[in-house]
Design a protein around this motif. Structure first.
Motif, mmCIF file in Angstrom:
data_model
loop_
_atom_site.group_PDB
_atom_site.id
_atom_site.type_symbol
_atom_site.label_atom_id
_atom_site.label_comp_id
_atom_site.label_asym_id
_atom_site.label_seq_id
_atom_site.Cartn_x
_atom_site.Cartn_y
_atom_site.Cartn_z
ATOM 1 N N SER A 38 0.833 -1.210 0.000
ATOM 2 C CA SER A 38 0.000 0.000 0.000
ATOM 3 C C SER A 38 0.865 1.257 0.000
ATOM 4 O O SER A 38 0.467 2.291 -0.542
ATOM 5 C CB SER A 38 -0.929 -0.001 1.210
ATOM 6 N N LEU A 95 -3.204 -1.479 11.676
ATOM 7 C CA LEU A 95 -4.073 -1.847 10.563
ATOM 8 C C LEU A 95 -5.326 -0.969 10.505
ATOM 9 O O LEU A 95 -5.796 -0.627 9.416
ATOM 10 C CB LEU A 95 -4.465 -3.322 10.667
ATOM 11 N N VAL A 96 -5.851 -0.602 11.644
ATOM 12 C CA VAL A 96 -7.010 0.310 11.656
ATOM 13 C C VAL A 96 -6.628 1.646 11.031
ATOM 14 O O VAL A 96 -7.372 2.214 10.213
ATOM 15 C CB VAL A 96 -7.531 0.500 13.091
ATOM 16 N N ILE A 99 -6.431 1.365 7.266
ATOM 17 C CA ILE A 99 -7.753 1.395 6.627
ATOM 18 C C ILE A 99 -8.249 2.838 6.507
ATOM 19 O O ILE A 99 -8.782 3.252 5.469
ATOM 20 C CB ILE A 99 -8.744 0.531 7.419
ATOM 21 N N MET A 102 -6.445 4.538 3.645
ATOM 22 C CA MET A 102 -6.946 4.134 2.324
ATOM 23 C C MET A 102 -8.242 4.863 1.993
ATOM 24 O O MET A 102 -8.474 5.251 0.841
ATOM 25 C CB MET A 102 -7.166 2.621 2.278
ATOM 26 N N ALA A 103 -9.092 5.047 2.992
ATOM 27 C CA ALA A 103 -10.350 5.768 2.773
ATOM 28 C C ALA A 103 -10.074 7.225 2.402
ATOM 29 O O ALA A 103 -10.745 7.801 1.535
ATOM 30 C CB ALA A 103 -11.218 5.690 4.028
ATOM 31 N N GLN A 121 -1.117 7.170 6.668
ATOM 32 C CA GLN A 121 -0.491 5.925 6.224
ATOM 33 C C GLN A 121 0.894 5.755 6.858
ATOM 34 O O GLN A 121 1.260 4.666 7.320
ATOM 35 C CB GLN A 121 -0.368 5.914 4.705
ATOM 36 N N TYR A 182 -7.662 1.873 -3.887
ATOM 37 C CA TYR A 182 -7.707 1.976 -2.426
ATOM 38 C C TYR A 182 -8.885 1.214 -1.829
ATOM 39 O O TYR A 182 -8.801 0.708 -0.703
ATOM 40 C CB TYR A 182 -7.735 3.448 -2.020
ATOM 41 N N ILE A 186 -8.633 -1.555 1.111
ATOM 42 C CA ILE A 186 -9.456 -1.558 2.327
ATOM 43 C C ILE A 186 -9.963 -2.971 2.606
ATOM 44 O O ILE A 186 -9.931 -3.456 3.742
ATOM 45 C CB ILE A 186 -10.631 -0.569 2.195
ATOM 46 N N PHE A 189 -6.972 -5.129 3.886
ATOM 47 C CA PHE A 189 -6.597 -4.785 5.262
ATOM 48 C C PHE A 189 -7.639 -5.290 6.269
ATOM 49 O O PHE A 189 -7.291 -5.737 7.364
ATOM 50 C CB PHE A 189 -6.429 -3.273 5.416
ATOM 51 N N THR A 190 -8.889 -5.225 5.892
ATOM 52 C CA THR A 190 -9.941 -5.720 6.786
ATOM 53 C C THR A 190 -9.784 -7.220 7.017
ATOM 54 O O THR A 190 -9.944 -7.716 8.145
ATOM 55 C CB THR A 190 -11.328 -5.415 6.199
ATOM 56 N N LEU A 193 -6.769 -7.845 9.340
ATOM 57 C CA LEU A 193 -7.094 -7.376 10.686
ATOM 58 C C LEU A 193 -7.882 -8.438 11.447
ATOM 59 O O LEU A 193 -7.637 -8.675 12.641
ATOM 60 C CB LEU A 193 -7.885 -6.066 10.616
#
Length: 415
Positions: A38, A95-96, A99, A102-103, A121, A182, A186, A189-190, A193
């Protein structure tokens, strides 16, 4: 792989979290690759951002450097946090934040949100770096203890390569690449996580009260000399990485006289792919010997890139990038493996964070200087000066590493 000995931290961790040691190791490896993937994705998109928003090369390197600066902030503030709080919660928090970043990237319509996304990031990567590095060393299979250092060094290059080529493909062929790229990340990454939440805890002293202690990023006095020698290689390696991730795609498009966005991403992928191949090939080679071979490869690759810039040859540039990448991968693997042996288990996160502090300084400061100089002297002349300066650092690193290797061999023969 042998089962953990009853009463060891590994056993307690498995009982607490319910996850086996091996699966935790590969999950952390996947987190490392994904975070690095990422981080390299915007490199393939910078040309697009420049065209859409009229950004200069200098501003692009500022955007890139903001990421490195916030990585450093995360390392300095939280580098030793996982040694007391635990690897798992620190990885989860990182990781949160990833995310969230990325948003922000997906919603960016101008420079402001792009800068905010890059900053968040960087903080995510800085927060997670020490925990990832230490967890990989702790969770490595007992039958292959060197695998932890190998994944630590190969993970970034694998991620950077996949990010470069993946983003290049999306930019060239997919609809709305500055959003779709992105959104896909997301989702990824979810998924990891969810795995980290169930992962085994590996930190020997985990479960303590969280402490934010910037002064904990320090090197034990007994190993400072060896650390200084080895970290010089880290500086050389990541200076090259920073240049290619910020200005490499522009240089490739210029030399190849192409307008295909995939070219920029493919250049980053070529560098990282060659690095990964070298790391896999030299995975069982002694650490200092690997570092020496890598530094020789870096010098050879820099020479070829300088020749390509002089001749204006795309073919020589691609060959030089491949040689440079193989040297990059080997030098990073060897130096990281040698550095990973310098810390006691309770301070692994701290030492790993210290290594990456130097790495990200080397990655950001020269890249920003190069970007600013590009606005004055042009991309090609700036690239020539940059490569020559990095070659001088590589030559110095090679000299001191050879002396360290000779001293280590002498001490081993006397023992």
């Amino acid at each position: 792989m042998h089962p953990p000995v009853p009463g060891t931290p590994a056993t307690r961790a498995t009982h607490r979290a319910g996850g086996p040691r091996g699966s935790g190791f590969w999950l952390v490896g996947a987190v490392l690759v994904l975070l690095m993937l990422s981080s390299s994705v915007p490199s393939a998109l910078y040309v697009l951002y420049q065209e859409k928003w009229g950004l200069s090369s200098g501003m692009i390197t500022v955007v890139f450097a903001l990421y490195a600066v916030t990585v450093l902030a995360g390392l300095l503030l939280f580098g030793s946090l996982s040694d007391t709080l635990g690897r798992r919660p620190v990885l989860g928090a990182g990781l949160v934040l990833a995310i969230v970043s990325m948003a922000l990237f997906a919603g960016a319509q101008g420079l402001g949100l792009l800068l905010a996304a890059r900053a968040v990031q960087g903080l995510a990567v800085g927060l997670a770096t020490g925990a990832m590095g230490a967890a990989l060393l702790e969770l490595a299979p007992r039958s292959r203890p060197a695998l932890g250092a190998q994944v630590n060094s190969a993970g970034p290059t694998i991620g950077i390569g996949l990010g470069g080529i993946g983003a290049g493909l999306l930019v060239q062929y997919a609809p709305a690449p500055t959003v779709l790229t992105y959104l896909l990340l997301i989702g990824a990454f979810t998924g990891v996580l969810a795995g980290v939440v169930r992962m085994a805890e590996s930190a020997p002293g985990s479960g303590g009260r969280p402490r934010i202690a910037p002064h904990r990023i320090r090197i034990p006095a007994a190993v400072r000399g060896r650390f200084a020698v080895l970290v010089l290689t880290i500086v050389a390696v990541w200076s090259v990485g920073g240049f290619y991730l910020s200005l490499g795609p522009h240089l490739a498009l210029s030399l190849l006289e192409s307008t295909n966005y995939l070219v920029g991403g493919a250049t980053v992928a070529l560098l990282a792919g060659a690095a990964t191949a070298a790391q896999l090939l030299l995975g069982r080679t002694e650490a200092l010997r690997t570092a020496v071979l890598g530094l020789c490869g870096l010098l050879a690759g820099l020479g070829l890139v300088l020749l390509a810039l002089g001749l204006g040859s795309a073919a020589v540039f691609l060959a030089g990038t491949a040689v440079l990448g193989s040297g990059w991968g080997a030098a990073f693997l060897g130096s990281f493996r040698a550095l990973s042996t310098l810390a006691e288990p309770a301070h692994r996160g701290e030492l790993t964070a210290a290594v990456y502090v130097f790495a990200y300084l080397a990655m950001s400061v020269p890249a920003v200087l190069a970007g600013m100089l590009t606005n004055v002297h042009g991309l090609q002349r700036t690239s020539v000066g940059f490569m020559a300066a990095v070659a001088a650092v590589c030559a110095l690193a090679l000299l001191v590493t050879l002396r360290l290797a000779a001293r280590t061999d002498s001490e081993g023969s006397r023992a």
